[in-house]
Design a protein around this motif. Structure first.
Motif: not given
Length: 130
Positions: A61, A43, A69, A41, A64-65
């Motif tokens: 953002k 992120s 997850t 990932d 938050w993502t």
């Protein structure tokens, strides 16, 4: 690897294996698939980049993502550390950003993230990839 050994390794880094299995309808193969996908990932890197560039909305953002997850995968400690970071990032919208606190919390997030990835790799990925 024995079931209790997996649970202990995950518990040591703040992953609740039983809760994760419940979320994936006790389908360990599906849970493994998503845990292993988490290793790749992007992120966290997106979060770092946004913070380095001072793009606080994008940083929020990304945090938050990643928090979503982590929560879905029952990575409780990671989700909690991201929640703390999100609270500090939200202050940026009010002009009250504490960059030192952001850096401090980001270091905690990074450590917990790396611990989680190490545990997933130790329990599943190496054996899963074979």
């Amino acid at each position: 690897m024995q079931e209790m050994e997996k649970i202990q390794i995950f518990q040591n880094v703040g992953i609740c294996f039983q809760e994760g299995m419940e979320r994936f309808i006790k389908n360990e193969e599906l849970y493994i698939k998503y845990l292993c996908a988490f290793l790749f990932d992007g992120s966290l890197e997106e979060l770092y980049t946004s913070i380095e560039l001072g793009e606080w909305e994008a940083a929020s953002k990304a945090a938050w993502t990643l928090k979503g997850t982590a929560a879905n995968l029952a990575m409780e400690k990671l989700a909690e550390s991201l929640e703390e970071l999100l609270q500090v990032l939200e202050l940026s919208a009010k002009g009250q950003l504490d960059l030192e606190k952001v850096q401090e919390l980001l270091a905690v997030v990074r450590q917990v993230y790396e611990d989680n990835c190490t545990a997933i790799d130790q329990v599943y990925y190496k054996g899963y990839a074979e």
